[in-house]
Write a protein that holds these residues in place. Structure first.
Motif, PDB file in Angstrom:
ATOM      1  N   THR A  52       0.843  -1.190   0.000  1.00 53.63           N
ATOM      2  CA  THR A  52       0.000   0.000   0.000  1.00 53.63           C
ATOM      3  C   THR A  52       0.876   1.238   0.000  1.00 53.63           C
ATOM      4  OG1 THR A  52      -1.791  -1.105   1.197  1.00 53.63           O
ATOM      5  CG2 THR A  52      -1.759   1.297   1.260  1.00 53.63           C
TER       6      THR A  52
ATOM      7  N   GLY B 116       0.154   5.153   0.206  1.00 53.97           N
ATOM      8  CA  GLY B 116      -0.929   6.106   0.414  1.00 53.97           C
ATOM      9  C   GLY B 116      -2.260   5.375   0.423  1.00 53.97           C
ATOM     10  N   LYS B 117      -3.143   5.740  -0.488  1.00 54.22           N
ATOM     11  CA  LYS B 117      -4.466   5.119  -0.568  1.00 54.22           C
ATOM     12  C   LYS B 117      -4.556   4.042  -1.639  1.00 54.22           C
ATOM     13  CE  LYS B 117      -6.896   9.221   1.137  1.00 54.22           C
ATOM     14  NZ  LYS B 117      -7.961  10.226   0.855  1.00 54.22           N
TER      15      LYS B 117
ATOM     16  N   ASP C 257       5.404  -1.359   8.087  1.00 50.77           N
ATOM     17  CA  ASP C 257       4.589  -0.165   7.874  1.00 50.77           C
ATOM     18  C   ASP C 257       5.346   1.103   8.267  1.00 50.77           C
ATOM     19  OD1 ASP C 257       4.655  -0.356  10.617  1.00 50.77           O
ATOM     20  OD2 ASP C 257       2.488  -0.541  10.897  1.00 50.77           O
TER      21      ASP C 257
ATOM     22  N   SER D  38       8.911   5.149   4.122  1.00 46.31           N
ATOM     23  CA  SER D  38       8.404   6.274   3.337  1.00 46.31           C
ATOM     24  C   SER D  38       8.617   5.952   1.861  1.00 46.31           C
ATOM     25  CB  SER D  38       9.122   7.568   3.711  1.00 46.31           C
ATOM     26  OG  SER D  38      10.517   7.455   3.474  1.00 46.31           O
TER      27      SER D  38
ATOM     28  N   SER E  65       5.336  10.023   0.007  1.00 48.43           N
ATOM     29  CA  SER E  65       4.403   9.538   1.017  1.00 48.43           C
ATOM     30  C   SER E  65       5.167   9.243   2.302  1.00 48.43           C
ATOM     31  CB  SER E  65       3.701   8.269   0.516  1.00 48.43           C
ATOM     32  OG  SER E  65       2.745   7.812   1.445  1.00 48.43           O
TER      33      SER E  65
ATOM     34  N   ALA F 267       2.035   5.976   6.253  1.00 44.78           N
ATOM     35  CA  ALA F 267       0.999   6.009   5.217  1.00 44.78           C
ATOM     36  C   ALA F 267       1.142   4.841   4.245  1.00 44.78           C
ATOM     37  CB  ALA F 267       1.059   7.328   4.457  1.00 44.78           C
ATOM     38  N   ASN F 268       2.152   3.993   4.463  1.00 45.64           N
ATOM     39  CA  ASN F 268       2.458   2.917   3.520  1.00 45.64           C
ATOM     40  C   ASN F 268       2.642   1.607   4.278  1.00 45.64           C
ATOM     41  OD1 ASN F 268       3.045   5.145   1.514  1.00 45.64           O
ATOM     42  ND2 ASN F 268       4.745   5.449   2.936  1.00 45.64           N
ATOM     43  N   SER F 269       2.469   0.502   3.591  1.00 42.77           N
ATOM     44  CA  SER F 269       2.655  -0.787   4.263  1.00 42.77           C
ATOM     45  C   SER F 269       2.968  -1.885   3.257  1.00 42.77           C
ATOM     46  CB  SER F 269       1.407  -1.176   5.065  1.00 42.77           C
ATOM     47  OG  SER F 269       0.297  -1.380   4.202  1.00 42.77           O
TER      48      SER F 269
END
Length: 330
Positions: free
Chosen positions: A94, A96-97, A260, A263, A288, A292-294
């Motif tokens: 992931t 961001g979204k 997670d 960046s 990002s 915000a990331n994983s």
């Protein structure tokens, strides 16, 4: 035929903290360093470009850099040379979204250790190999909808399925570092740092569109989310089963690994002369920040192999590891 000799470079570990003992291989194998690869049939390049497999329990280590100068120099008493292969057939990343699946990827490195500290040695070419992934929804998913005129035009063009297709591939962006034996024995601690970049292939974005770079990579630090199961295999130098064999593999499997904390830097090289970098950055929210990331790697599997008791093969442990590896080529 004989596999092409692989090479690499690594920093030699610091002063010895303790004598190597027979259990050093077993301890090292408890580390599930990973990003990835499918457990594919072991293949090695040989002279003339023909592919070969390695026999028996050598099979996972087809790209182990056994001929790197650092590996050959390992004496087994002060410093031992090992091979590590780690894989995960699937997972998710992931940014961001946006979430995309990961396919099979293969991490192979050499390890140099003194029983306490370990340094990685990358094989010639790349330690990480990843299968390309078709991004669900393609360019429409990554870029659309948008109220930015230029992106609106791209979205209209991407309605053509041929232009919409986006393939993402994880590539190495440097040599793995920070290998931690202690972290491998626990849950939730970073095991290794893996510098990577992601290539996005699309007709409109071009073939040189990357998220991250060698100079500014994505730094993945996978952690065990649970204790993996462990299996010890002893075998003869030719790769066949042998109860008291001088060679040993420890296989760790069944546990997911995750991170997670990383960046994600800006995109680069997207579109003609990077003209669409800003568009990719705008739609994905790049750069990002951490949190915000994983990354999740499903049922990661790691095999660590080498001499069961490296010190018993001093002072030529590294050279013998190379000789047996080459002899296992079919």
């Amino acid at each position: 035929m004989r596999p092409r000799r692989t090479g690499g470079s690594a920093r030699r570990p610091g002063p010895r903290r303790g004598a190597l003992v027979g259990g050093v291989l077993a301890a090292a194998a408890l580390v599930t360093a990973t990003i990835t690869s499918p457990a594919t049939a072991a293949e090695a390049d040989v002279a003339g470009g023909v592919e070969s497999t390695l026999a028996g329990h050598w099979a996972p280590f087809d790209r182990c850099p056994v001929d790197a100068p650092e590996m050959l120099a390992a004496d087994g008493a002060e410093l031992a040379a090992l091979c590590l292969a780690s894989s995960s057939a699937s997972g998710t990343m992931t940014i961001g979204k946006k979430t995309v699946p990961t396919a099979g990827t293969d991490l192979q490195i050499g390890l140099l250790g003194d029983g306490n500290d370990y340094t990685s040695v990358s094989p010639e070419g790349a330690g990480i190999r990843a299968e390309p992934v078709v991004v669900p929804g393609g360019l429409l998913n990554l870029m659309c909808p948008s109220d930015i005129p230029v992106l609106t035009t791209l979205c209209e063009k991407a309605a053509d399925s041929r232009l919409n297709r986006v393939v993402a591939t994880v590539e190495p962006a440097g040599t793995p570092t920070d290998f931690s034996l202690t972290a491998g024995l626990s849950v939730g601690q970073p095991i290794i740092t893996l510098p990577v970049k992601i290539r996005l292939d699309n007709i409109l974005l071009g073939g040189n569109c990357y998220i991250g770079s060698d100079e500014d990579p994505i730094l993945l630090r996978p952690r065990n989310t649970a204790q993996p199961t462990l299996e010890l295999v002893r075998y003869a130098p030719d790769g066949t089963d042998q109860v008291d064999g001088v060679m040993s593999n420890i296989v760790l499997s069944g546990a997911d690994q995750a991170d997670d904390s990383f960046s994600v830097p800006k995109a680069n090289g997207c579109g003609l002369f990077g003209a669409l970098d800003w568009a990719v950055n705008a739609q994905l929210g790049l750069p990002s920040p951490e949190g915000a990331n994983s990354l999740v790697l499903d049922s990661a599997s790691t095999v660590t192999g080498g001499f069961y008791n490296p010190a018993a093969h001093a002072p030529d442990q590294g050279r013998l590891l190379s000789d047996y590896w080459h002899a296992a080529a079919r």
